[in-house]
Motif scaffolding. Sequence first.
Motif, PDB file in Angstrom:
ATOM      1  N   TYR A  53       1.518   5.501  -6.828  1.00  0.00           N
ATOM      2  CA  TYR A  53       0.209   4.923  -7.127  1.00  0.00           C
ATOM      3  C   TYR A  53      -0.585   5.907  -7.970  1.00  0.00           C
ATOM      4  O   TYR A  53      -0.244   7.076  -8.075  1.00  0.00           O
ATOM      5  N   GLY A  54      -1.615   5.402  -8.581  1.00  0.00           N
ATOM      6  CA  GLY A  54      -2.406   6.230  -9.500  1.00  0.00           C
ATOM      7  C   GLY A  54      -1.827   6.107 -10.900  1.00  0.00           C
ATOM      8  O   GLY A  54      -0.613   6.017 -11.075  1.00  0.00           O
ATOM      9  N   LYS A  55      -2.696   6.092 -11.889  1.00  0.00           N
ATOM     10  CA  LYS A  55      -2.294   5.838 -13.272  1.00  0.00           C
ATOM     11  C   LYS A  55      -1.158   6.742 -13.747  1.00  0.00           C
ATOM     12  O   LYS A  55      -0.144   6.253 -14.251  1.00  0.00           O
ATOM     13  N   ASP A  56      -1.301   8.042 -13.574  1.00  0.00           N
ATOM     14  CA  ASP A  56      -0.296   8.980 -14.089  1.00  0.00           C
ATOM     15  C   ASP A  56       1.038   8.859 -13.361  1.00  0.00           C
ATOM     16  O   ASP A  56       2.100   8.866 -13.993  1.00  0.00           O
ATOM     17  N   LEU A 112      -3.681  -6.003  -0.611  1.00  0.00           N
ATOM     18  CA  LEU A 112      -2.679  -5.001  -0.991  1.00  0.00           C
ATOM     19  C   LEU A 112      -2.985  -3.654  -0.334  1.00  0.00           C
ATOM     20  O   LEU A 112      -2.108  -3.016   0.240  1.00  0.00           O
ATOM     21  N   SER A 113      -4.243  -3.257  -0.395  1.00  0.00           N
ATOM     22  CA  SER A 113      -4.661  -1.983   0.189  1.00  0.00           C
ATOM     23  C   SER A 113      -4.438  -1.955   1.693  1.00  0.00           C
ATOM     24  O   SER A 113      -3.956  -0.962   2.244  1.00  0.00           O
ATOM     25  N   LYS A 114      -4.763  -3.044   2.363  1.00  0.00           N
ATOM     26  CA  LYS A 114      -4.594  -3.119   3.813  1.00  0.00           C
ATOM     27  C   LYS A 114      -3.114  -3.010   4.194  1.00  0.00           C
ATOM     28  O   LYS A 114      -2.766  -2.333   5.155  1.00  0.00           O
ATOM     29  N   ALA A 115      -2.247  -3.637   3.402  1.00  0.00           N
ATOM     30  CA  ALA A 115      -0.808  -3.640   3.705  1.00  0.00           C
ATOM     31  C   ALA A 115      -0.209  -2.240   3.654  1.00  0.00           C
ATOM     32  O   ALA A 115       0.716  -1.922   4.390  1.00  0.00           O
ATOM     33  N   GLY A 156      -2.172   0.647   3.880  1.00  0.00           N
ATOM     34  CA  GLY A 156      -3.032   1.604   4.556  1.00  0.00           C
ATOM     35  C   GLY A 156      -3.797   2.520   3.622  1.00  0.00           C
ATOM     36  O   GLY A 156      -3.983   3.695   3.900  1.00  0.00           O
ATOM     37  N   MET A 157      -4.231   1.984   2.499  1.00  0.00           N
ATOM     38  CA  MET A 157      -5.003   2.769   1.524  1.00  0.00           C
ATOM     39  C   MET A 157      -6.280   2.014   1.175  1.00  0.00           C
ATOM     40  O   MET A 157      -6.467   0.880   1.592  1.00  0.00           O
ATOM     41  N   LYS A 158      -7.120   2.665   0.358  1.00  0.00           N
ATOM     42  CA  LYS A 158      -8.346   2.014  -0.094  1.00  0.00           C
ATOM     43  C   LYS A 158      -8.245   1.723  -1.587  1.00  0.00           C
ATOM     44  O   LYS A 158      -7.793   2.580  -2.350  1.00  0.00           O
TER      45      LYS A 158
END
Length: 112
Positions: free
Chosen positions: A31-34, A84-87, A89-91
């Motif tokens: 995750y994250g652009k880079d 998606l975030s809940k699945a 465990g992220m924000k």
Amino acid sequence: MNDVNAKINEEKLRKVLSYLGFASKSNKLVYGKDMIRDYISDPSVRTKVIILATDAGPRVKKDLKIRCEINGVNLFELCEKTVLSKAVGMKEVAALGVSDENLAKSIIEVMK
């Protein structure tokens, strides 16, 4: 007829979200652009999949669609960021890659 399609899509969504949950627990998410850009162009990973939130920004969607098309990576718009975030465990997750090739294959099978 629409109810049947909605059920199938709901079932697909549940399966894919559970696979993403497994990937998250085993630290196999990108995750994250880079990190996502590196993942898309990484030749050592043969089976890749990008999951994109339906409410991701237009620039993010366009960028990822182009990169995935160029590199032959499967890209699926799945659900809203909150789901998606809940699945996983992220924000506020707009896009994810799955670095576990078996889980990536499973997600691709469910989505096709």
